[in-house]
Design an enzyme around this catalytic site. Structure first.
Site, PDB file in Angstrom:
ATOM      1  N   GLU A 183       4.556  -1.413 -10.687  1.00 12.74           N
ATOM      2  CA  GLU A 183       3.344  -0.581 -10.509  1.00 12.74           C
ATOM      3  C   GLU A 183       3.488   0.074  -9.043  1.00 12.74           C
ATOM      4  O   GLU A 183       3.641  -0.711  -8.116  1.00 12.74           O
ATOM      5  CB  GLU A 183       2.055  -1.434 -10.384  1.00 12.74           C
ATOM      6  CG  GLU A 183       0.613  -0.827 -10.175  1.00 12.74           C
ATOM      7  CD  GLU A 183      -0.481  -1.311 -10.757  1.00 12.74           C
ATOM      8  OE1 GLU A 183      -0.226  -1.943 -11.729  1.00 12.74           O
ATOM      9  OE2 GLU A 183      -1.553  -0.892 -10.427  1.00 12.74           O
ATOM     10  N   ARG A 184       3.415   1.578  -8.961  1.00 14.48           N
ATOM     11  CA  ARG A 184       3.476   1.879  -7.687  1.00 14.48           C
ATOM     12  C   ARG A 184       4.970   1.781  -7.127  1.00 14.48           C
ATOM     13  O   ARG A 184       5.051   1.950  -5.935  1.00 14.48           O
ATOM     14  CB  ARG A 184       2.329   1.612  -6.549  1.00 14.48           C
ATOM     15  CG  ARG A 184       1.099   1.640  -7.141  1.00 14.48           C
ATOM     16  CD  ARG A 184       0.790   2.965  -7.842  1.00 14.48           C
ATOM     17  NE  ARG A 184      -0.685   2.982  -8.249  1.00 14.48           N
ATOM     18  CZ  ARG A 184      -1.301   3.848  -9.061  1.00 14.48           C
ATOM     19  NH1 ARG A 184      -0.571   4.915  -9.358  1.00 14.48           N
ATOM     20  NH2 ARG A 184      -2.666   3.592  -9.579  1.00 14.48           N
ATOM     21  N   ASN A 226      -2.178  -7.093 -10.817  1.00 16.77           N
ATOM     22  CA  ASN A 226      -2.728  -6.863 -11.858  1.00 16.77           C
ATOM     23  C   ASN A 226      -1.880  -7.618 -12.829  1.00 16.77           C
ATOM     24  O   ASN A 226      -0.843  -7.512 -13.397  1.00 16.77           O
ATOM     25  CB  ASN A 226      -2.450  -5.424 -12.326  1.00 16.77           C
ATOM     26  CG  ASN A 226      -3.737  -4.522 -11.485  1.00 16.77           C
ATOM     27  OD1 ASN A 226      -4.668  -5.103 -11.156  1.00 16.77           O
ATOM     28  ND2 ASN A 226      -2.944  -3.595 -11.263  1.00 16.77           N
ATOM     29  N   LYS A 303      -6.126 -11.422  -7.680  1.00 19.70           N
ATOM     30  CA  LYS A 303      -6.718 -10.163  -7.676  1.00 19.70           C
ATOM     31  C   LYS A 303      -7.837 -10.498  -8.700  1.00 19.70           C
ATOM     32  O   LYS A 303      -7.478 -10.543  -9.869  1.00 19.70           O
ATOM     33  CB  LYS A 303      -5.848  -9.079  -7.856  1.00 19.70           C
ATOM     34  CG  LYS A 303      -6.909  -7.697  -8.450  1.00 19.70           C
ATOM     35  CD  LYS A 303      -5.851  -6.565  -8.442  1.00 19.70           C
ATOM     36  CE  LYS A 303      -6.728  -5.351  -8.816  1.00 19.70           C
ATOM     37  NZ  LYS A 303      -6.049  -4.153  -8.924  1.00 19.70           N
ATOM     38  N   GLU A 307     -11.086  -3.738 -10.351  1.00 14.72           N
ATOM     39  CA  GLU A 307     -10.534  -2.665 -11.143  1.00 14.72           C
ATOM     40  C   GLU A 307     -10.307  -3.304 -12.259  1.00 14.72           C
ATOM     41  O   GLU A 307      -9.286  -3.133 -12.961  1.00 14.72           O
ATOM     42  CB  GLU A 307      -9.273  -2.004 -10.427  1.00 14.72           C
ATOM     43  CG  GLU A 307      -9.432  -1.496  -9.069  1.00 14.72           C
ATOM     44  CD  GLU A 307      -8.361  -1.008  -8.263  1.00 14.72           C
ATOM     45  OE1 GLU A 307      -7.184  -1.495  -8.690  1.00 14.72           O
ATOM     46  OE2 GLU A 307      -8.417   0.057  -7.665  1.00 14.72           O
ATOM     47  N   ARG A 352     -18.347   2.289  -1.656  1.00 12.44           N
ATOM     48  CA  ARG A 352     -16.979   1.289  -1.920  1.00 12.44           C
ATOM     49  C   ARG A 352     -16.376   0.849  -0.582  1.00 12.44           C
ATOM     50  O   ARG A 352     -16.331  -0.428  -0.596  1.00 12.44           O
ATOM     51  CB  ARG A 352     -15.912   2.254  -2.541  1.00 12.44           C
ATOM     52  CG  ARG A 352     -14.472   1.660  -2.674  1.00 12.44           C
ATOM     53  CD  ARG A 352     -13.627   2.374  -3.517  1.00 12.44           C
ATOM     54  NE  ARG A 352     -12.348   1.691  -3.543  1.00 12.44           N
ATOM     55  CZ  ARG A 352     -11.264   2.443  -3.891  1.00 12.44           C
ATOM     56  NH1 ARG A 352     -11.485   3.673  -4.430  1.00 12.44           N
ATOM     57  NH2 ARG A 352     -10.023   2.079  -3.808  1.00 12.44           N
ATOM     58  N   LYS A 376      -6.877  -5.544   2.801  1.00 10.11           N
ATOM     59  CA  LYS A 376      -6.138  -4.344   2.825  1.00 10.11           C
ATOM     60  C   LYS A 376      -6.438  -3.990   4.494  1.00 10.11           C
ATOM     61  O   LYS A 376      -7.671  -4.195   4.952  1.00 10.11           O
ATOM     62  CB  LYS A 376      -6.396  -3.423   1.948  1.00 10.11           C
ATOM     63  CG  LYS A 376      -5.950  -3.552   0.734  1.00 10.11           C
ATOM     64  CD  LYS A 376      -5.998  -2.470  -0.360  1.00 10.11           C
ATOM     65  CE  LYS A 376      -5.645  -2.728  -1.676  1.00 10.11           C
ATOM     66  NZ  LYS A 376      -5.577  -1.488  -2.656  1.00 10.11           N
ATOM     67  N   ASP A 381      -8.460   2.153   0.737  1.00 14.57           N
ATOM     68  CA  ASP A 381      -7.280   2.004  -0.169  1.00 14.57           C
ATOM     69  C   ASP A 381      -5.800   2.514   0.334  1.00 14.57           C
ATOM     70  O   ASP A 381      -5.510   3.302  -0.159  1.00 14.57           O
ATOM     71  CB  ASP A 381      -7.395   2.520  -1.443  1.00 14.57           C
ATOM     72  CG  ASP A 381      -6.581   1.809  -2.709  1.00 14.57           C
ATOM     73  OD1 ASP A 381      -5.618   0.982  -2.005  1.00 14.57           O
ATOM     74  OD2 ASP A 381      -6.644   2.062  -3.883  1.00 14.57           O
ATOM     75  N   GLU A 409       2.588   4.848  -1.864  1.00 17.83           N
ATOM     76  CA  GLU A 409       1.850   5.513  -2.994  1.00 17.83           C
ATOM     77  C   GLU A 409       1.092   6.670  -2.460  1.00 17.83           C
ATOM     78  O   GLU A 409       1.013   7.616  -3.433  1.00 17.83           O
ATOM     79  CB  GLU A 409       0.887   4.252  -3.216  1.00 17.83           C
ATOM     80  CG  GLU A 409      -0.121   4.588  -4.445  1.00 17.83           C
ATOM     81  CD  GLU A 409      -1.313   3.719  -5.036  1.00 17.83           C
ATOM     82  OE1 GLU A 409      -0.981   2.710  -4.487  1.00 17.83           O
ATOM     83  OE2 GLU A 409      -1.850   4.024  -5.958  1.00 17.83           O
TER      84      GLU A 409
HETATM   85  C1  BDP Z   1      -4.487   0.720  -5.655  1.00 15.68           C
HETATM   86  C2  BDP Z   1      -3.415   1.147  -6.528  1.00 15.68           C
HETATM   87  C3  BDP Z   1      -3.324   0.059  -8.009  1.00 15.68           C
HETATM   88  C4  BDP Z   1      -3.416  -1.335  -7.217  1.00 15.68           C
HETATM   89  C5  BDP Z   1      -4.470  -1.438  -6.509  1.00 15.68           C
HETATM   90  C6  BDP Z   1      -4.640  -2.826  -5.927  1.00 15.68           C
HETATM   91  O1  BDP Z   1      -3.499   2.491  -6.981  1.00 15.68           O
HETATM   92  O2  BDP Z   1      -2.283   0.544  -8.643  1.00 15.68           O
HETATM   93  O3  BDP Z   1      -3.581  -2.074  -8.629  1.00 15.68           O
HETATM   94  O4  BDP Z   1      -4.467  -0.576  -5.289  1.00 15.68           O
HETATM   95  O5  BDP Z   1      -4.453  -2.920  -4.696  1.00 15.68           O
HETATM   96  O6  BDP Z   1      -4.319   1.119  -4.429  1.00 15.68           O
HETATM   97  O7  BDP Z   1      -4.984  -3.801  -6.579  1.00 15.68           O
END
Ligand code: BDP
Length: 719
Positions: A183-184, A226, A303, A307, A352, A376, A381, A409
């Protein structure tokens, strides 16, 4: 004889002719040119004595062998004779002290398990060079530091150095899925070959561990946040064990991501309620199983309720109840829970930006000691520029760790050269004014301001199966810089760039000067052509590639309109007291001055203010004009980066030169695309001409809107 000579010549030629594809990273150990330096180093390598033996010592030997072969073209001599034949002593403080009574010479006693000392020691009339750690891992770090000083031409046997990491856990987070997609990820597939593990050991695992150890990275979470619960089944634990065993001598601990609903998915339970005794029993058993495979397992990264990921909220429990349940089962084994603060929900009618603080501030002091909340760097984000996350400074009795994103990303993915250290430096040096008026984000992270003992800096990895590991050669600099800043959050991005360039391209002054300039201006350039003046989250939907300020529809907080709020009057997100009020989550020193659009640093202007197009900026120009000028400046810098690099042709090996040159050409096109698309789009609201002095945006807005990238890399799989 003649034949032998010929064979040798051919060998030498083919060695030199072997294309440089970046696989060696910063550990290329280029040959030492200066004959006096070469003689000095050769002599140290000609008598190396180890105090003590063990797996880490073997790793040190291998590294010294490689370095010696590459730098001097010969093997080092490891000796059993610690006085007469020895030039270089390696060992722990206790080992040396026992044999040589050197206790007093070493100032490293208080530097913790990972600290080291290196310098010259006079003993019985002879001078030895020594690299000494409190533990074997400290010796390894000292050896890497010494090799770096040789590669960067800063080694001086007369001066001594003591060093120790300022942050306890320096960690890579891989967002790698069990099917090897990342992912990414923009550098190919996952380097974890789960299917062929545990039987097949890819040599890359060792090179990965070496690279991390050379920076002091000492923890790695192997799997995507994820998460997939399968990683917690015995089959996968066996595979993870192989990696943990390989990484151990390099001082690297393995962590895994835990899917909160695993008790249901692999445990056959009907609930994952953290207060349910059966759920607790499931996690207790899983944890014991894990430690039976990996006795020094680091713990879980989670996590939850973010999302769409499962979490304690489903059962009416809060984050502390969820995290503490896992912390309690890990504690007897010495494990920890890293719980992410990246939580927000579109069902909550709140900016957010504010949601993480809403969740975590009331829980301050309620988390166990072996929990770290991983935050973060900014509240939205990983945008090209974000003000620091307001959780830093807002909680006092909770361990906070930093999460940076190394994979680009939102910063050009693997087509663009964007050196991220200046961005991280900007965040780390930000003043939080809490807990004390002089506090900084770095001081919270390393415990010097916050007083926390368990400290963490994590970086979302940019590593994949591409030969050069990171897709773009300069992505390596971001991996490198992350490791260096995690070791010492006070290092400057400039000194880190210098180290990386010398270790990657050698000592050539022209290369150093030009490459450094390119790197140091690259992040501001990207901000300018993507998200100037505090704009954010206006990239393509889902794949996040390229500009798309027009994204609307669907979940509001995943659209661009939600963030830029452009209309005929103006642009920007009002987060002052008249708007969402997010600014009040910062210390009053910040909230008060940033509430005033004439006082806030202009780089954050539209992050916190919605302002008229004619609002006058410090330059005397209108907001609309400044937006245009920033976008245009970004493009101009991208072009000058390209011409600067191209002027190095002939000085850099053709393979790496061409790789970077071609990608810089792509970067220029992408910068133009960002500028044109964004300016044409915003003009539909501003209804004003572009400033005359900028290159007028080309193309047709509809064309840009219709660009489609169904196969862009790194897209998040759908569950
Ligand atoms: C976002 C990404 C996503 C990640 C999410 C995360 O687009 O793919 O799952 O962060 O940090 O920036 O959980």
């Amino acid at each position: 004889m003649k034949n032998l000579f010929l064979v040798l010549l051919i060998c030498l030629f083919s060695l030199n002719a072997f294309p440089k594809d970046g696989y060696e990273l910063w550990l290329d150990y280029s040959s030492i040119e200066s004959s006096s330096k070469r003689a000095e180093i050769t002599s140290l390598f000609s008598g190396i004595y180890f105090f003590g033996q063990g797996p880490t010592q073997q790793v040190i030997q291998q590294e010294l062998r490689l370095a010696s072969q590459k730098m001097m073209g010969r093997d080092p001599v490891f000796t059993q004779e610690r006085l007469n034949q020895t030039q270089l002593w390696l060992g722990t403080r206790e080992e040396l002290a026992q044999v040589l009574g050197l206790e007093t010479q070493m100032q490293i006693r208080n530097l913790g398990p990972e600290g080291f000392w290196r310098g010259s020691i006079d003993f019985q009339g002879k001078t030895y060079y020594a690299i000494i750690g409190n533990q074997p891992i400290g010796v390894l770090y000292g050896v890497f530091d010494w090799l770096k000083s040789i590669q960067t031409d800063t080694f001086d046997p007369k001066s001594e150095k003591t060093d120790a990491p300022k942050v306890k856990l320096r960690m890579l987070n891989h967002w790698d899925n069990l099917d090897r997609t990342v992912e990414r990820g923009y550098a190919g597939f996952s380097i974890w070959d789960w299917h062929r593990l545990p039987g097949f050991i890819d040599p890359r695992y060792i090179d990965y561990a070496r690279a991390n150890a050379s920076l002091g990275i000492n923890a790695v979470s192997l799997t995507n946040v994820n998460a997939n619960a399968f990683i917690l089944t015995p089959d996968f634990m066996k595979k993870a064990k192989v990696l943990a065993d390989l990484f151990r001598p390099y001082g690297i601990k393995v962590f895994l991501t835990a899917r909160f609903s695993a008790p249901i998915e692999i445990g056959g339970l009907k609930t994952a309620d953290p207060l349910d005794p059966e759920v607790v029993a499931f996690w207790k058993k899983k944890t014991e199983e894990m430690y039976s495979f990996i006795p020094d397992f680091g713990g879980f990264l989670v996590k939850a309720n973010s999302e769409g990921q499962p979490g304690p909220h489903e059962y009416g429990r809060n984050h502390a109840e969820g995290a503490n349940m896992l912390a309690d089962v890990l504690a007897p084994h010495g494990g920890i829970v890293i719980w992410r603060a990246f939580v927000y929900s579109h069902e909550i009618d709140e900016d957010r930006h504010k949601q993480a603080n809403f969740e975590f501030e009331p829980l301050d002091g309620k988390f166990r000691d072996n929990v770290i909340i991983q935050v973060k760097n900014g509240a939205i984000d990983f945008m090209p520029r974000e003000p620091f996350h307001p959780l830093f400074g807002a909680v006092k009795n909770t361990n906070l760790g930093m999460e940076f994103q190394i994979t680009q990303e939102y910063l050009g993915q693997a087509t663009q050269l964007v050196y991220l250290a200046p961005m991280w430096e900007e965040v780390l040096r930000s003043k939080t004014y809490r807990p004390s008026p002089t506090s900084t984000v770095a001081g919270i992270i390393d415990g010097s301001d916050s007083g926390q003992k368990l400290t963490l800096m994590a970086g979302v990895s940019n590593i994949g199966t591409d030969r050069n590991w990171t897709g773009h050669l300069f992505g390596q600099a971001n991996w490198f810089a992350f490791g260096r800043q995690a070791w010492d959050p006070n290092l400057s991005s400039e000194e880190i760039a210098e180290e990386w360039i010398k270790m990657t391209f050698g000592q050539n002054k022209d290369i150093l000067a030009k490459t450094k300039e390119i790197m140091l201006e690259s992040r501001e350039a990207a901000v300018n052509y993507m998200n100037p003046l505090g704009l954010h989250h206006i990239m393509g939907r889902s794949h996040h590639y390229g500009p798309a300020p027009w994204v609307e529809g669907g979940r509001a907080d995943w659209t661009s309109l939600y963030y830029h709020r452009a209309d005929s009057e103006g642009i920007g997100f009002d987060r002052t007291a008249t708007g969402s009020g997010a600014l009040n989550q910062y210390a009053p020193e910040i909230a008060n001055s940033w509430s005033d659009p004439t006082q806030i640093p202009e780089k954050y202007l539209l992050w916190f203010h919605h302002l008229p197009w004619d609002f006058e900026l410090k330059s005397g120009r209108s907001l609309w004009e400044e937006i245009g000028l920033h976008y245009d400046q970004g493009v101009k810098t991208a072009r000058s980066m390209k011409s600067e690099w191209d002027s190095l042709q002939g000085q850099i090996d053709p393979e790496r030169f061409s790789h970077v040159s071609q990608l810089l050409a792509v970067q220029v096109q992408e910068a133009e695309w960002w500028r044109n698309a964004c300016l044409l789009y915003f003009q539909t609201f501003a209804q004003r001409p572009f400033p005359e002095e900028i290159e007028q945006p080309q193309g047709d807005l509809e064309y840009y809107k219709n660009l489609d990238f169904p196969f862009a890399p790194g897209i998040r799989p759908r569950w």
